[in-house]
Design a protein around this motif. Structure first.
Motif, PDB file in Angstrom:
ATOM      1  N   GLY A 115       0.871  -1.217  -0.008  1.00 32.50           N
ATOM      2  CA  GLY A 115       0.045   0.072  -0.046  1.00 32.50           C
ATOM      3  C   GLY A 115       0.818   1.256  -0.127  1.00 32.50           C
ATOM      4  O   GLY A 115       2.113   1.227  -0.115  1.00 32.50           O
ATOM      5  N   VAL A 116       0.177   2.268   0.155  1.00 35.40           N
ATOM      6  CA  VAL A 116       1.103   3.716   0.083  1.00 35.40           C
ATOM      7  C   VAL A 116       0.665   4.280   1.423  1.00 35.40           C
ATOM      8  O   VAL A 116      -0.543   4.524   1.853  1.00 35.40           O
ATOM      9  CB  VAL A 116       0.353   4.509  -1.193  1.00 35.40           C
ATOM     10  CG1 VAL A 116       1.018   5.946  -1.016  1.00 35.40           C
ATOM     11  CG2 VAL A 116       0.743   3.792  -2.474  1.00 35.40           C
ATOM     12  N   ILE A 117       1.708   4.966   2.074  1.00 34.05           N
ATOM     13  CA  ILE A 117       1.597   5.673   2.987  1.00 34.05           C
ATOM     14  C   ILE A 117       1.883   7.376   2.692  1.00 34.05           C
ATOM     15  O   ILE A 117       2.686   7.697   2.033  1.00 34.05           O
ATOM     16  CB  ILE A 117       2.749   5.399   4.253  1.00 34.05           C
ATOM     17  CG1 ILE A 117       2.349   3.999   4.662  1.00 34.05           C
ATOM     18  CG2 ILE A 117       2.591   6.231   5.339  1.00 34.05           C
ATOM     19  CD1 ILE A 117       3.521   3.436   5.591  1.00 34.05           C
ATOM     20  N   LEU A 159      -5.269   2.202   8.834  1.00 34.00           N
ATOM     21  CA  LEU A 159      -5.220   1.387   7.755  1.00 34.00           C
ATOM     22  C   LEU A 159      -6.561   1.688   7.221  1.00 34.00           C
ATOM     23  O   LEU A 159      -7.511   1.333   7.835  1.00 34.00           O
ATOM     24  CB  LEU A 159      -5.090  -0.168   8.535  1.00 34.00           C
ATOM     25  CG  LEU A 159      -5.239  -1.106   7.082  1.00 34.00           C
ATOM     26  CD1 LEU A 159      -4.198  -1.011   6.006  1.00 34.00           C
ATOM     27  CD2 LEU A 159      -5.367  -2.364   7.828  1.00 34.00           C
ATOM     28  N   LEU A 160      -6.597   2.129   5.878  1.00 28.56           N
ATOM     29  CA  LEU A 160      -7.595   2.177   4.863  1.00 28.56           C
ATOM     30  C   LEU A 160      -7.455   1.646   3.909  1.00 28.56           C
ATOM     31  O   LEU A 160      -6.481   1.219   3.204  1.00 28.56           O
ATOM     32  CB  LEU A 160      -7.796   3.905   4.572  1.00 28.56           C
ATOM     33  CG  LEU A 160      -7.644   5.010   5.672  1.00 28.56           C
ATOM     34  CD1 LEU A 160      -7.737   6.476   5.337  1.00 28.56           C
ATOM     35  CD2 LEU A 160      -8.822   4.807   6.797  1.00 28.56           C
ATOM     36  N   THR A 161      -8.805   0.996   3.337  1.00 33.01           N
ATOM     37  CA  THR A 161      -8.715   0.404   2.248  1.00 33.01           C
ATOM     38  C   THR A 161      -9.805   1.048   1.133  1.00 33.01           C
ATOM     39  O   THR A 161     -10.554   1.636   1.305  1.00 33.01           O
ATOM     40  CB  THR A 161      -9.413  -1.079   2.321  1.00 33.01           C
ATOM     41  OG1 THR A 161     -10.735  -0.933   2.714  1.00 33.01           O
ATOM     42  CG2 THR A 161      -8.635  -1.651   3.521  1.00 33.01           C
ATOM     43  N   LEU A 219     -12.481   2.947   3.119  1.00 34.01           N
ATOM     44  CA  LEU A 219     -12.991   2.225   4.320  1.00 34.01           C
ATOM     45  C   LEU A 219     -12.358   2.230   5.369  1.00 34.01           C
ATOM     46  O   LEU A 219     -10.893   1.843   5.298  1.00 34.01           O
ATOM     47  CB  LEU A 219     -13.880   0.856   3.767  1.00 34.01           C
ATOM     48  CG  LEU A 219     -14.138   0.073   5.079  1.00 34.01           C
ATOM     49  CD1 LEU A 219     -15.639   0.784   5.642  1.00 34.01           C
ATOM     50  CD2 LEU A 219     -14.458  -1.388   4.684  1.00 34.01           C
ATOM     51  N   ILE A 220     -12.367   2.702   6.712  1.00 29.84           N
ATOM     52  CA  ILE A 220     -11.372   2.447   7.544  1.00 29.84           C
ATOM     53  C   ILE A 220     -11.518   1.088   8.257  1.00 29.84           C
ATOM     54  O   ILE A 220     -12.338   0.478   8.502  1.00 29.84           O
ATOM     55  CB  ILE A 220     -12.021   3.354   8.888  1.00 29.84           C
ATOM     56  CG1 ILE A 220     -12.037   4.864   8.659  1.00 29.84           C
ATOM     57  CG2 ILE A 220     -10.910   3.080   9.947  1.00 29.84           C
ATOM     58  CD1 ILE A 220     -12.499   5.789   9.689  1.00 29.84           C
ATOM     59  N   LEU A 250      -3.012   3.280   2.680  1.00 27.11           N
ATOM     60  CA  LEU A 250      -4.251   3.037   1.812  1.00 27.11           C
ATOM     61  C   LEU A 250      -3.624   1.578   1.392  1.00 27.11           C
ATOM     62  O   LEU A 250      -2.724   1.820   0.630  1.00 27.11           O
ATOM     63  CB  LEU A 250      -4.209   4.006   0.860  1.00 27.11           C
ATOM     64  CG  LEU A 250      -5.006   5.419   1.087  1.00 27.11           C
ATOM     65  CD1 LEU A 250      -4.790   6.471   0.470  1.00 27.11           C
ATOM     66  CD2 LEU A 250      -6.645   5.068   1.219  1.00 27.11           C
ATOM     67  N   VAL A 251      -4.558   0.691   1.432  1.00 31.88           N
ATOM     68  CA  VAL A 251      -4.576  -0.508   0.664  1.00 31.88           C
ATOM     69  C   VAL A 251      -5.683  -0.854  -0.266  1.00 31.88           C
ATOM     70  O   VAL A 251      -6.719  -0.608  -0.229  1.00 31.88           O
ATOM     71  CB  VAL A 251      -4.350  -1.561   1.795  1.00 31.88           C
ATOM     72  CG1 VAL A 251      -4.318  -2.929   0.993  1.00 31.88           C
ATOM     73  CG2 VAL A 251      -3.226  -1.566   2.563  1.00 31.88           C
TER      74      VAL A 251
END
Length: 430
Positions: A115-117, A159-161, A219-220, A250-251
């Motif tokens: 993912g990206v931070i 962590l967000l998707t 989505l959280i 973000l994933v």
């Protein structure tokens, strides 16, 4: 709304991710990067896990995210002093250029998550850019807000998707291309997970990712209390300013599906015998003299046909299922969708805690929320309380309720793998 869960943003503005100058451990100044990392603050099992992490390295991140002192004010002051000292001593150093960070986790069982931070613009719920799926506890939000104010830092990412547009999207291409390069850091933590981190500083690459993510909402998955904290602190500070953004990972779950696990409850001061006696005539109760894995398998079977829980703490397991329909009708609010009314967490909180056991769900003196199943059982047996073990809810249910704007009872799910705390921080003065 796309079928896999995270809809494309219907508002004029979607996810706004911006680069930042990461604050990271200098690997030459600490024993090992693995020794200074920690699970997120709410996953650390106190006090066992806390003491273990504190002893792993004198600079373990847990000294910032879970400082220990007699009062809340003293804890936050200690964390702020520790952060200032580590920065002045060069234990933590600020990266020279702002960037986004590609983060990878993997294990020996075939799991790979990337993912990206970055720092995400904090939005209002009405914007429907970031979708929560759980309620929060005000005292935890207040605690996290006090810590963030004191340290003026985001110490660990949420962590967000989101649902990406496939391997041809700009973000997916950037992540895969970046993962072929030598990383900024690589380490393997005690749980066997391998972690790698890269920085992306090229303005053209950053712009492509920003344009891609601006078409989506998220989505959280983990971090509801920290997102609520971001929103509270944004409201307290003038805008524009650094408090307009918060640190997130973000994933894209279209490429990297997350795992969903349950969060268990430990009821302090309620012996198992008393908990079971109160259930007489209201639920079916069966004693299971079997090992924990077999008991959890029995819970999974029972949960397939209705609400089910596993109680522990007296040396055995007790499978609780088949609630009295009249009891549910009296105790479950009817103003929510059926999917919400039939959740195990709803029945636990609205029926068992509020009406049968009469335990306040937001009181740390009465209830603890623990991610690790075996640890919950051990603590119940040691303390004379009752462990309530839960079966995880299906991710589709989480997504559908979030789309409807319906939040689940607090601490209903545990998405993972969660990002390790301590790999990259954000100081608001950087």
């Amino acid at each position: 709304m796309n079928p896999a869960g995270h809809s494309e943003a219907t508002t004029r503005r979607g996810l706004e991710l911006t680069p930042f100058r990461g604050l990271r451990y200098d690997p030459d100044r600490v024993g090992s990067l693995a020794a200074v990392t920690s699970p997120p603050y709410d996953v650390v099992v106190r006090p066992d896990g806390l003491h273990h992490l504190q002893c792993a390295d004198p600079h373990n991140i847990v000294r910032l995210i879970l400082p220990q002192a007699a009062t809340s004010g003293a804890r936050n002051e200690q964390a702020a002093d520790t952060l200032r000292r580590w920065r002045s001593e060069g234990i933590l150093t600020t990266d020279p250029e702002p960037g986004l960070y590609v983060y990878e986790q993997s294990d020996g069982d075939g799991l790979v998550q990337r993912g990206v931070i970055g720092t995400l613009r904090v939005t209002d719920p009405a914007d429907q850019v970031v979708l929560p799926h759980e309620d929060v506890m005000p005292h935890i939000v207040a605690d996290r807000a006090d810590l963030m104010r004191a340290t003026s830092a985001n110490l660990e990412p949420l962590l967000l998707t989101y649902r990406g547009d496939g391997p041809a999207s700009a973000t997916a291409q950037l992540i895969e291309r970046t993962a072929d390069r030598p990383p900024l850091l690589a380490t393997t933590t005690e749980d066997g997970h391998h972690h790698r981190l890269w920085s992306v500083t090229d303005p053209a690459d950053v712009a492509k990712v920003q344009a891609d993510l601006a078409q989506h909402q998220a989505l959280i998955a983990d971090g509801h209390h920290r997102w609520a904290t971001y929103r509270r602190l944004r409201a307290e500070h003038p805008s524009p300013g650094p408090w307009d953004h918060g640190l997130v990972l973000l994933v894209d779950t279209a490429r990297y599906p997350l795992r969903v696990r349950a969060i268990h409850r430990l009821l302090h001061g309620l012996p198992v015998a008393d908990a079971l006696a109160a259930l007489d005539g209201l639920f079916r109760v069966r004693r299971l003299d079997v090992p924990l894995p077999d008991a959890m398998a029995a819970l999974a079977d029972a949960a397939g046909t209705g609400n089910a829980f596993l109680l522990a703490g007296d040396g055995a397991f007790h499978l609780v299922d088949r609630p009295d329909p009249e009891l549910l009708a009296r105790t479950i609010p009817m103003d929510r969708p059926m999917a919400w009314r039939t959740l195990d967490a709803t029945v636990l909180h609205a029926t068992l805690l509020a009406h049968v056991w009469r335990i306040p769900e937001d009181s740390p003196a009465h209830i603890a929320y623990i991610h690790d199943t075996a640890a919950t059982v051990r603590k119940a047996e040691r303390d004379g309380g009752t462990a309530v073990l839960m079966h995880p809810v299906h991710e589709d249910v989480v997504r559908d309720l979030a789309r409807q704007g319906v939040t689940m009872p607090r601490k209903s799910t545990s998405f993972g793998p969660k990002p390790a705390s301590g790999l990259v921080l954000r100081a608001l003065d950087a």
